[in-house]
Write an enzyme that holds these catalytic residues in place. Sequence first.
Site, PDB file in Angstrom:
ATOM      1  N   LYS A  82      82.501  53.896  46.882  1.00  0.00           N
ATOM      2  CA  LYS A  82      82.066  52.072  46.078  1.00  0.00           C
ATOM      3  C   LYS A  82      81.454  50.781  47.139  1.00  0.00           C
ATOM      4  O   LYS A  82      80.078  50.383  46.711  1.00  0.00           O
ATOM      5  CB  LYS A  82      82.953  51.372  45.768  1.00  0.00           C
ATOM      6  CG  LYS A  82      82.566  50.093  44.714  1.00  0.00           C
ATOM      7  CD  LYS A  82      82.233  49.863  44.246  1.00  0.00           C
ATOM      8  CE  LYS A  82      81.880  48.248  43.361  1.00  0.00           C
ATOM      9  NZ  LYS A  82      80.910  48.366  42.527  1.00  0.00           N
ATOM     10  N   THR A 111      87.644  45.685  43.756  1.00  0.00           N
ATOM     11  CA  THR A 111      86.392  46.748  45.145  1.00  0.00           C
ATOM     12  C   THR A 111      86.869  45.751  46.321  1.00  0.00           C
ATOM     13  O   THR A 111      86.825  44.360  46.022  1.00  0.00           O
ATOM     14  CB  THR A 111      84.515  45.552  44.931  1.00  0.00           C
ATOM     15  OG1 THR A 111      84.456  46.337  43.811  1.00  0.00           O
ATOM     16  CG2 THR A 111      84.479  46.478  45.680  1.00  0.00           C
TER      17      THR A 111
HETATM   18  P1  NAP Z   1      85.678  37.357  38.064  1.00  0.00           P
HETATM   19  O1  NAP Z   1      85.272  37.125  36.866  1.00  0.00           O
HETATM   20  O2  NAP Z   1      86.266  36.439  39.069  1.00  0.00           O
HETATM   21  O3  NAP Z   1      87.725  37.651  37.510  1.00  0.00           O
HETATM   22  C1  NAP Z   1      88.660  37.847  38.847  1.00  0.00           C
HETATM   23  C2  NAP Z   1      89.676  37.607  38.041  1.00  0.00           C
HETATM   24  O4  NAP Z   1      90.811  37.622  39.095  1.00  0.00           O
HETATM   25  C3  NAP Z   1      90.093  36.454  36.985  1.00  0.00           C
HETATM   26  O5  NAP Z   1      91.132  37.091  36.119  1.00  0.00           O
HETATM   27  C4  NAP Z   1      91.054  35.799  38.889  1.00  0.00           C
HETATM   28  O6  NAP Z   1      91.996  35.038  37.467  1.00  0.00           O
HETATM   29  C5  NAP Z   1      91.474  36.859  38.883  1.00  0.00           C
HETATM   30  N1  NAP Z   1      92.305  36.688  40.479  1.00  0.00           N
HETATM   31  C6  NAP Z   1      91.516  36.671  41.536  1.00  0.00           C
HETATM   32  N2  NAP Z   1      92.899  35.858  42.431  1.00  0.00           N
HETATM   33  C7  NAP Z   1      93.812  36.229  41.825  1.00  0.00           C
HETATM   34  C8  NAP Z   1      94.657  35.896  42.573  1.00  0.00           C
HETATM   35  N3  NAP Z   1      94.607  35.909  44.183  1.00  0.00           N
HETATM   36  N4  NAP Z   1      95.728  36.704  41.291  1.00  0.00           N
HETATM   37  C9  NAP Z   1      96.274  36.884  40.218  1.00  0.00           C
HETATM   38  N5  NAP Z   1      95.309  36.406  39.981  1.00  0.00           N
HETATM   39  C10 NAP Z   1      93.759  36.295  40.387  1.00  0.00           C
HETATM   40  O7  NAP Z   1      85.441  38.672  38.350  1.00  0.00           O
HETATM   41  P2  NAP Z   1      85.142  39.977  37.825  1.00  0.00           P
HETATM   42  O8  NAP Z   1      83.365  40.471  37.706  1.00  0.00           O
HETATM   43  O9  NAP Z   1      86.030  40.197  36.429  1.00  0.00           O
HETATM   44  O10 NAP Z   1      85.579  40.879  39.363  1.00  0.00           O
HETATM   45  C11 NAP Z   1      86.571  41.668  39.423  1.00  0.00           C
HETATM   46  C12 NAP Z   1      86.717  43.012  40.256  1.00  0.00           C
HETATM   47  O11 NAP Z   1      85.776  43.825  40.001  1.00  0.00           O
HETATM   48  C13 NAP Z   1      85.777  42.312  41.826  1.00  0.00           C
HETATM   49  O12 NAP Z   1      86.419  42.756  42.750  1.00  0.00           O
HETATM   50  C14 NAP Z   1      84.676  42.418  41.547  1.00  0.00           C
HETATM   51  O13 NAP Z   1      83.770  42.603  43.127  1.00  0.00           O
HETATM   52  C15 NAP Z   1      84.189  43.957  40.535  1.00  0.00           C
HETATM   53  N6  NAP Z   1      83.372  44.210  40.195  1.00  0.00           N
HETATM   54  C16 NAP Z   1      83.028  43.536  39.203  1.00  0.00           C
HETATM   55  C17 NAP Z   1      81.471  43.561  38.485  1.00  0.00           C
HETATM   56  C18 NAP Z   1      80.811  43.114  37.524  1.00  0.00           C
HETATM   57  O14 NAP Z   1      80.249  42.626  36.898  1.00  0.00           O
HETATM   58  N7  NAP Z   1      81.607  41.969  37.156  1.00  0.00           N
HETATM   59  C19 NAP Z   1      81.184  45.237  38.356  1.00  0.00           C
HETATM   60  C20 NAP Z   1      81.931  46.248  39.480  1.00  0.00           C
HETATM   61  C21 NAP Z   1      82.997  45.952  40.043  1.00  0.00           C
HETATM   62  P3  NAP Z   1      91.381  33.382  37.219  1.00  0.00           P
HETATM   63  O15 NAP Z   1      91.243  33.649  35.851  1.00  0.00           O
HETATM   64  O16 NAP Z   1      93.371  33.152  37.913  1.00  0.00           O
HETATM   65  O17 NAP Z   1      91.290  33.045  38.051  1.00  0.00           O
END
Ligand code: NAP
Length: 299
Positions: free
Chosen positions: A173, A98
Amino acid sequence: MPKHAFLGMGIMGAAMAANLGRSGLVTNVWNRTTTNPGIQIAKKAGCNVTKSIEEAVNNVDFIFICVSDAPDVEKVLFSSEGVVENAKKGSLIIDFSTIGTKAAKSLGLRLKEIGLRFLDAPVSGGDSGARNGSLTIMVGGTDKDFSDSLTLLKVLGKNIHHCGPVGSGQAVKLVNQILCGINMVALSEAMRLAEIQEIDPNLVVEICSTGAAGSWALSNLGPKMIQSDFSAGFKVKDMLKDLRLVNEELSGRENFSGVNLAQKLFELAITTFPQGQGGLKGTQSMVLAYKNGLQNKLP
Ligand code: NAP
Protein backbone atom coordinates in the site's frame (compact mmCIF):
# COMPACT_ATOMS: atom_id res chain seq x y z
CA MET A 1 -24.42 -17.76 11.04
CA PRO A 2 -21.10 -15.99 11.91
CA LYS A 3 -21.45 -12.43 13.09
CA HIS A 4 -19.22 -9.54 12.06
CA ALA A 5 -18.29 -6.19 13.55
CA PHE A 6 -17.16 -3.13 11.60
CA LEU A 7 -15.50 -0.31 13.56
CA GLY A 8 -15.13 3.13 11.90
CA MET A 9 -17.96 4.49 9.78
CA GLY A 10 -15.96 7.07 7.81
CA ILE A 11 -16.13 7.47 4.03
CA MET A 12 -14.57 4.04 3.42
CA GLY A 13 -15.79 2.08 6.45
CA ALA A 14 -19.44 3.01 6.00
CA ALA A 15 -19.46 2.09 2.32
CA MET A 16 -17.73 -1.23 3.02
CA ALA A 17 -19.97 -2.11 5.96
CA ALA A 18 -22.99 -1.26 3.82
CA ASN A 19 -21.86 -3.84 1.27
CA LEU A 20 -21.64 -6.47 4.02
CA GLY A 21 -25.11 -5.48 5.26
CA ARG A 22 -26.63 -5.61 1.75
CA SER A 23 -25.11 -9.06 1.26
CA GLY A 24 -27.18 -10.29 4.19
CA LEU A 25 -24.20 -10.72 6.53
CA VAL A 26 -25.02 -9.96 10.15
CA THR A 27 -22.85 -6.90 10.80
CA ASN A 28 -22.62 -4.79 13.96
CA VAL A 29 -21.24 -1.31 13.29
CA TRP A 30 -19.71 1.26 15.63
CA ASN A 31 -18.33 4.77 15.19
CA ARG A 32 -16.67 7.03 17.78
CA THR A 33 -18.74 10.09 16.80
CA THR A 34 -22.42 9.22 16.78
CA THR A 35 -23.30 12.02 14.34
CA ASN A 36 -21.06 10.71 11.54
CA PRO A 37 -23.38 10.29 8.50
CA GLY A 38 -21.68 6.95 7.76
CA ILE A 39 -23.69 5.37 10.58
CA GLN A 40 -26.95 6.02 8.72
CA ILE A 41 -25.45 4.69 5.46
CA ALA A 42 -24.64 1.40 7.18
CA LYS A 43 -27.98 1.29 9.02
CA LYS A 44 -29.95 1.75 5.79
CA ALA A 45 -28.00 -1.19 4.31
CA GLY A 46 -29.15 -3.44 7.15
CA CYS A 47 -26.26 -3.21 9.65
CA ASN A 48 -26.92 -3.13 13.42
CA VAL A 49 -25.77 0.14 14.95
CA THR A 50 -24.13 -0.35 18.36
CA LYS A 51 -23.20 2.14 21.07
CA SER A 52 -19.82 0.74 22.09
CA ILE A 53 -16.97 -1.41 20.83
CA GLU A 54 -17.91 -3.87 23.57
CA GLU A 55 -21.41 -4.24 22.15
CA ALA A 56 -20.15 -4.38 18.54
CA VAL A 57 -17.58 -7.14 19.02
CA ASN A 58 -19.58 -9.22 21.48
CA ASN A 59 -19.38 -12.85 20.33
CA VAL A 60 -18.38 -12.03 16.73
CA ASP A 61 -15.90 -14.01 14.64
CA PHE A 62 -14.61 -11.25 12.32
CA ILE A 63 -13.78 -7.69 13.37
CA PHE A 64 -13.14 -5.15 10.63
CA ILE A 65 -11.51 -1.79 11.34
CA CYS A 66 -11.23 1.27 9.10
CA VAL A 67 -10.04 4.37 10.95
CA SER A 68 -7.45 7.03 10.14
CA ASP A 69 -3.92 6.35 11.39
CA ALA A 70 -1.87 3.90 13.46
CA PRO A 71 -2.55 5.56 16.86
CA ASP A 72 -6.28 5.40 16.08
CA VAL A 73 -6.17 1.67 15.30
CA GLU A 74 -4.14 1.17 18.47
CA LYS A 75 -6.76 3.03 20.50
CA VAL A 76 -9.64 1.05 19.00
CA LEU A 77 -7.80 -2.18 19.79
CA PHE A 78 -6.06 -1.57 23.11
CA SER A 79 -7.97 1.10 25.06
CA SER A 80 -9.73 -0.12 28.18
CA GLU A 81 -13.04 -0.17 26.27
CA GLY A 82 -11.50 -1.50 23.07
CA VAL A 83 -11.46 -4.68 21.04
CA VAL A 84 -8.87 -6.63 23.04
CA GLU A 85 -10.84 -6.30 26.29
CA ASN A 86 -14.03 -7.49 24.66
CA ALA A 87 -13.35 -9.79 21.70
CA LYS A 88 -13.63 -13.54 22.04
CA LYS A 89 -10.39 -15.50 21.77
CA GLY A 90 -9.51 -16.59 18.23
CA SER A 91 -11.51 -13.89 16.48
CA LEU A 92 -9.95 -12.52 13.32
CA ILE A 93 -9.24 -8.76 13.20
CA ILE A 94 -8.92 -7.29 9.70
CA ASP A 95 -7.62 -3.73 9.53
CA PHE A 96 -8.30 -1.78 6.33
CA SER A 97 -6.75 1.50 7.56
CA THR A 98 -3.47 2.68 6.00
CA ILE A 99 -1.06 2.66 8.95
CA GLY A 100 2.34 1.66 7.56
CA THR A 101 4.33 -1.54 7.65
CA LYS A 102 6.01 -1.19 11.05
CA ALA A 103 2.78 -0.42 12.89
CA ALA A 104 0.99 -3.39 11.31
CA LYS A 105 3.81 -5.79 12.23
CA SER A 106 3.85 -4.53 15.79
CA LEU A 107 0.07 -4.81 16.20
CA GLY A 108 0.12 -8.29 14.70
CA LEU A 109 2.68 -9.49 17.24
CA ARG A 110 0.88 -7.93 20.21
CA LEU A 111 -2.45 -9.45 19.17
CA LYS A 112 -0.94 -12.89 18.56
CA GLU A 113 0.45 -12.89 22.12
CA ILE A 114 -3.07 -12.53 23.49
CA GLY A 115 -4.71 -15.07 21.22
CA LEU A 116 -6.24 -12.79 18.58
CA ARG A 117 -5.64 -13.20 14.85
CA PHE A 118 -4.74 -10.23 12.63
CA LEU A 119 -4.61 -9.35 8.95
CA ASP A 120 -3.46 -6.00 7.65
CA ALA A 121 -5.62 -5.31 4.61
CA PRO A 122 -5.25 -1.76 3.29
CA VAL A 123 -7.33 -0.93 0.27
CA SER A 124 -7.17 1.08 -2.94
CA GLY A 125 -9.91 2.20 -5.30
CA GLY A 126 -11.27 5.26 -3.56
CA ASP A 127 -14.70 6.02 -2.18
CA SER A 128 -16.29 4.82 -5.43
CA GLY A 129 -14.47 1.48 -5.17
CA ALA A 130 -15.68 1.11 -1.58
CA ARG A 131 -19.28 1.83 -2.61
CA ASN A 132 -19.19 -0.46 -5.67
CA GLY A 133 -17.43 -3.32 -3.87
CA SER A 134 -14.62 -3.13 -6.42
CA LEU A 135 -11.68 -2.34 -4.12
CA THR A 136 -8.19 -3.70 -4.50
CA ILE A 137 -7.28 -5.24 -1.13
CA MET A 138 -3.65 -5.88 -0.17
CA VAL A 139 -3.51 -8.48 2.59
CA GLY A 140 -0.72 -9.42 4.99
CA GLY A 141 -1.07 -12.42 7.30
CA THR A 142 -1.00 -16.21 7.51
CA ASP A 143 -2.36 -18.44 4.75
CA LYS A 144 -5.09 -19.70 7.08
CA ASP A 145 -6.27 -16.26 8.16
CA PHE A 146 -6.26 -15.11 4.54
CA SER A 147 -8.29 -18.08 3.32
CA ASP A 148 -10.73 -17.79 6.25
CA SER A 149 -11.39 -14.15 5.31
CA LEU A 150 -11.51 -14.49 1.54
CA THR A 151 -15.27 -14.97 1.11
CA LEU A 152 -15.89 -11.81 3.12
CA LEU A 153 -13.20 -9.78 1.38
CA LYS A 154 -14.76 -10.71 -1.96
CA VAL A 155 -17.90 -8.88 -0.88
CA LEU A 156 -15.79 -5.71 -0.52
CA GLY A 157 -13.34 -5.92 -3.37
CA LYS A 158 -12.66 -7.36 -6.80
CA ASN A 159 -8.88 -7.75 -6.58
CA ILE A 160 -7.83 -9.45 -3.35
CA HIS A 161 -4.11 -10.16 -3.03
CA HIS A 162 -2.27 -12.11 -0.36
CA CYS A 163 1.04 -10.22 -0.27
CA GLY A 164 2.86 -12.22 2.45
CA PRO A 165 3.06 -12.19 6.28
CA VAL A 166 1.54 -9.48 8.49
CA GLY A 167 2.78 -6.05 7.33
CA SER A 168 3.07 -7.05 3.66
CA GLY A 169 -0.28 -5.52 2.74
CA GLN A 170 0.85 -2.21 4.20
CA ALA A 171 4.20 -2.51 2.42
CA VAL A 172 2.45 -2.76 -0.96
CA LYS A 173 0.00 0.00 0.00
CA LEU A 174 2.87 2.43 0.72
CA VAL A 175 4.22 1.72 -2.76
CA ASN A 176 0.71 2.33 -4.11
CA GLN A 177 0.59 5.68 -2.32
CA ILE A 178 3.80 6.87 -3.99
CA LEU A 179 2.10 6.20 -7.32
CA CYS A 180 -1.10 7.98 -6.27
CA GLY A 181 0.64 10.96 -4.64
CA ILE A 182 3.05 11.72 -7.46
CA ASN A 183 0.40 11.00 -10.08
CA MET A 184 -1.58 13.91 -8.62
CA VAL A 185 1.35 16.23 -9.41
CA ALA A 186 1.22 15.07 -13.04
CA LEU A 187 -2.56 15.45 -13.20
CA SER A 188 -2.48 18.95 -11.67
CA GLU A 189 0.26 20.13 -14.05
CA ALA A 190 -1.53 18.59 -17.05
CA MET A 191 -4.78 20.38 -16.18
CA ARG A 192 -2.94 23.64 -15.58
CA LEU A 193 -1.13 23.47 -18.92
CA ALA A 194 -4.45 22.78 -20.67
CA GLU A 195 -5.84 25.90 -18.99
CA ILE A 196 -2.81 28.02 -19.97
CA GLN A 197 -3.21 26.86 -23.58
CA GLU A 198 -6.97 27.50 -23.43
CA ILE A 199 -7.77 23.87 -24.24
CA ASP A 200 -11.13 22.50 -23.05
CA PRO A 201 -10.08 20.45 -19.98
CA ASN A 202 -12.79 17.89 -20.79
CA LEU A 203 -10.67 16.98 -23.82
CA VAL A 204 -7.79 16.14 -21.51
CA VAL A 205 -9.91 13.59 -19.66
CA GLU A 206 -11.58 12.30 -22.80
CA ILE A 207 -8.46 11.92 -24.94
CA CYS A 208 -5.60 11.32 -22.52
CA SER A 209 -7.46 8.69 -20.49
CA THR A 210 -7.65 6.42 -23.55
CA GLY A 211 -3.93 6.51 -24.32
CA ALA A 212 -0.72 5.77 -22.45
CA ALA A 213 -1.40 8.58 -19.96
CA GLY A 214 -4.61 7.05 -18.64
CA SER A 215 -4.98 6.61 -14.88
CA TRP A 216 -7.62 6.13 -12.18
CA ALA A 217 -6.93 9.68 -11.03
CA LEU A 218 -7.38 11.17 -14.50
CA SER A 219 -10.67 9.34 -15.09
CA ASN A 220 -12.14 9.84 -11.61
CA LEU A 221 -10.58 13.03 -10.27
CA GLY A 222 -9.99 14.91 -13.54
CA PRO A 223 -13.75 15.55 -13.94
CA LYS A 224 -13.96 16.72 -10.31
CA MET A 225 -11.11 19.21 -10.91
CA ILE A 226 -12.98 20.55 -13.94
CA GLN A 227 -16.20 20.98 -11.92
CA SER A 228 -14.27 22.57 -9.03
CA ASP A 229 -15.59 19.75 -6.84
CA PHE A 230 -12.99 19.53 -4.09
CA SER A 231 -15.01 17.37 -1.70
CA ALA A 232 -13.23 14.22 -0.40
CA GLY A 233 -13.04 11.20 -1.69
CA PHE A 234 -9.67 10.75 -0.24
CA LYS A 235 -8.70 13.53 2.15
CA VAL A 236 -5.50 15.54 1.68
CA LYS A 237 -4.65 14.98 5.36
CA ASP A 238 -4.74 11.22 4.76
CA MET A 239 -2.54 11.47 1.66
CA LEU A 240 -0.06 13.52 3.72
CA LYS A 241 -0.22 10.81 6.40
CA ASP A 242 0.59 8.17 3.77
CA LEU A 243 3.52 10.13 2.33
CA ARG A 244 4.77 10.63 5.89
CA LEU A 245 4.53 6.85 6.38
CA VAL A 246 6.59 6.34 3.20
CA ASN A 247 9.30 8.61 4.60
CA GLU A 248 9.12 6.86 7.98
CA GLU A 249 9.67 3.55 6.20
CA LEU A 250 12.66 5.02 4.34
CA SER A 251 13.89 6.35 7.73
CA GLY A 252 16.46 8.63 6.17
CA ARG A 253 18.16 5.84 4.19
CA GLU A 254 17.12 7.38 0.88
CA ASN A 255 15.63 10.63 -0.34
CA PHE A 256 12.61 10.33 -2.64
CA SER A 257 12.35 13.77 -4.23
CA GLY A 258 9.03 12.97 -5.95
CA VAL A 259 7.40 12.10 -2.63
CA ASN A 260 8.80 15.24 -1.02
CA LEU A 261 7.52 17.40 -3.90
CA ALA A 262 4.03 15.88 -3.71
CA GLN A 263 4.04 16.47 0.06
CA LYS A 264 4.89 20.16 -0.40
CA LEU A 265 2.24 20.63 -3.09
CA PHE A 266 -0.47 19.03 -0.93
CA GLU A 267 0.60 21.31 1.94
CA LEU A 268 0.28 24.32 -0.39
CA ALA A 269 -3.15 23.15 -1.54
CA ILE A 270 -4.29 23.14 2.10
CA THR A 271 -3.47 26.85 2.36
CA THR A 272 -5.96 27.67 -0.42
CA PHE A 273 -8.87 26.94 1.97
CA PRO A 274 -9.83 28.67 5.22
CA GLN A 275 -7.93 27.37 8.21
CA GLY A 276 -8.67 23.80 9.20
CA GLN A 277 -10.66 23.00 6.04
CA GLY A 278 -7.94 22.23 3.50
CA GLY A 279 -6.86 18.90 4.98
CA LEU A 280 -10.43 17.64 4.78
CA LYS A 281 -10.71 18.35 1.04
CA GLY A 282 -10.08 15.73 -1.64
CA THR A 283 -6.60 15.17 -3.04
CA GLN A 284 -7.73 16.67 -6.39
CA SER A 285 -7.49 20.06 -4.65
CA MET A 286 -3.75 19.99 -5.39
CA VAL A 287 -4.69 21.66 -8.69
CA LEU A 288 -5.56 24.78 -6.67
CA ALA A 289 -1.91 25.19 -5.69
CA TYR A 290 -1.18 25.54 -9.42
CA LYS A 291 -4.20 27.75 -10.18
CA ASN A 292 -2.97 30.10 -7.44
CA GLY A 293 0.62 30.04 -8.69
CA LEU A 294 1.81 28.66 -5.35
CA GLN A 295 4.05 26.07 -7.01
CA ASN A 296 6.27 28.97 -8.13
CA LYS A 297 7.23 29.45 -4.48
CA LEU A 298 8.92 26.05 -4.36
CA PRO A 299 12.69 25.97 -4.73
P1 NAP B 1 -12.61 9.32 7.16
O1 NAP B 1 -13.82 9.49 6.32
O2 NAP B 1 -11.93 10.54 7.68
O3 NAP B 1 -13.02 8.40 8.40
C1 NAP B 1 -12.13 8.16 9.45
C2 NAP B 1 -12.82 7.24 10.43
O4 NAP B 1 -11.90 6.93 11.47
C3 NAP B 1 -14.03 7.88 11.11
O5 NAP B 1 -15.01 6.88 11.31
C4 NAP B 1 -13.45 8.33 12.45
O6 NAP B 1 -14.39 8.42 13.48
C5 NAP B 1 -12.51 7.16 12.73
N1 NAP B 1 -11.48 7.50 13.71
C6 NAP B 1 -10.42 8.33 13.54
N2 NAP B 1 -9.68 8.36 14.66
C7 NAP B 1 -10.29 7.54 15.55
C8 NAP B 1 -9.99 7.15 16.89
N3 NAP B 1 -8.91 7.62 17.54
N4 NAP B 1 -10.84 6.30 17.49
C9 NAP B 1 -11.93 5.82 16.84
N5 NAP B 1 -12.27 6.14 15.59
C10 NAP B 1 -11.44 6.99 14.95
O7 NAP B 1 -11.49 8.47 6.42
P2 NAP B 1 -11.62 7.41 5.24
O8 NAP B 1 -11.49 8.12 3.96
O9 NAP B 1 -12.76 6.51 5.49
O10 NAP B 1 -10.24 6.62 5.44
C11 NAP B 1 -10.08 5.61 6.44
C12 NAP B 1 -8.77 4.88 6.19
O11 NAP B 1 -8.78 4.32 4.87
C13 NAP B 1 -7.54 5.78 6.26
O12 NAP B 1 -6.47 5.07 6.81
C14 NAP B 1 -7.28 6.11 4.80
O13 NAP B 1 -5.93 6.46 4.58
C15 NAP B 1 -7.67 4.81 4.13
N6 NAP B 1 -8.08 4.91 2.72
C16 NAP B 1 -8.97 5.86 2.30
C17 NAP B 1 -9.35 5.91 0.96
C18 NAP B 1 -10.33 6.94 0.43
O14 NAP B 1 -10.44 7.07 -0.81
N7 NAP B 1 -11.06 7.67 1.26
C19 NAP B 1 -8.81 4.99 0.05
C20 NAP B 1 -7.92 4.02 0.52
C21 NAP B 1 -7.56 3.99 1.85
P3 NAP B 1 -15.12 9.83 13.84
O15 NAP B 1 -16.34 9.91 12.96
O16 NAP B 1 -15.40 9.70 15.27
O17 NAP B 1 -14.11 10.94 13.54
